[in-house]
Design an enzyme around this catalytic site. Structure first.
Site, PDB file in Angstrom:
ATOM      1  N   ARG A 193      -5.932   5.518  17.851  1.00 52.96           N
ATOM      2  CA  ARG A 193      -5.618   6.683  18.666  1.00 52.96           C
ATOM      3  C   ARG A 193      -4.742   6.230  19.827  1.00 52.96           C
ATOM      4  O   ARG A 193      -4.914   5.139  20.353  1.00 52.96           O
ATOM      5  CB  ARG A 193      -6.894   7.351  19.205  1.00 52.96           C
ATOM      6  N   ASN A 241      -9.083  16.522  20.062  1.00 49.03           N
ATOM      7  CA  ASN A 241     -10.079  15.757  20.821  1.00 49.03           C
ATOM      8  C   ASN A 241     -11.491  16.226  20.492  1.00 49.03           C
ATOM      9  O   ASN A 241     -12.405  15.410  20.335  1.00 49.03           O
ATOM     10  CB  ASN A 241      -9.845  15.894  22.329  1.00 49.03           C
ATOM     11  N   GLU A 281      -3.869  19.251  21.016  1.00 52.61           N
ATOM     12  CA  GLU A 281      -4.495  18.043  21.564  1.00 52.61           C
ATOM     13  C   GLU A 281      -5.952  18.303  21.931  1.00 52.61           C
ATOM     14  O   GLU A 281      -6.821  17.467  21.661  1.00 52.61           O
ATOM     15  CB  GLU A 281      -3.719  17.548  22.789  1.00 52.61           C
TER      16      GLU A 281
END
Length: 142
Positions: free
Chosen positions: A104, A50, A46
């Site tokens: 997203r 990002n 993650e």
């Protein structure tokens, strides 16, 4: 037990798998459970995603991961030199996304927080972002 590592790689989506694998391999000496290993891989994934999607937004750059094991605690720092986050608190809100057009989910920070013991985010607009993930790996039989 103390150990450190550092890896730097281009901000390309295919390198997210590399980051997951390297970070998981790094904690093998702590003898993590399958669940702990999966949580680390997901949290790192993650953070790297990002950095690629939000930090660099399609531009080329590098992502740096520094990791350290001190006793039974592993700390990962995922750094980018991308655009930075102007409102960290808002970005950490579940379901908030700065890229709604990309469909997203806005759950990245919430997932990182759920799978680690401590999450810290430092960012400066125009300079970049550092995400610090910390997790204690303790075996009952130690």
């Amino acid at each position: 037990m103390n150990n450190k590592m550092k890896i730097v790689f281009p901000s390309q989506s295919e390198n997210e798998r590399l980051a997951r694998t390297v970070c998981a391999a790094f904690i093998i000496e702590l003898d993590p459970t399958v669940e702990e290993m999966s949580e680390i891989k997901t949290a790192v994934s993650e953070a790297v995603t990002n950095a690629i999607i939000h930090g660099y937004d399609g531009r080329e750059g590098n992502i740096e991961i520094e990791a350290e094991i001190k006793d039974d605690v592993v700390t990962y720092e995922i750094k980018d030199n991308g655009c930075g986050i102007d409102d960290i608190e808002k970005a950490r809100e579940p379901l908030y996304t700065g890229k709604p057009e990309n469909e997203r989910s806005g759950m990245g920070f919430a997932i990182m927080e759920a799978f680690t013991d401590k999450l810290e985010v430092e960012s400066k607009v125009g300079v970049g972002t550092t995400v610090r993930l910390q997790k204690r790996i303790v075996r009952d039989d130690r």
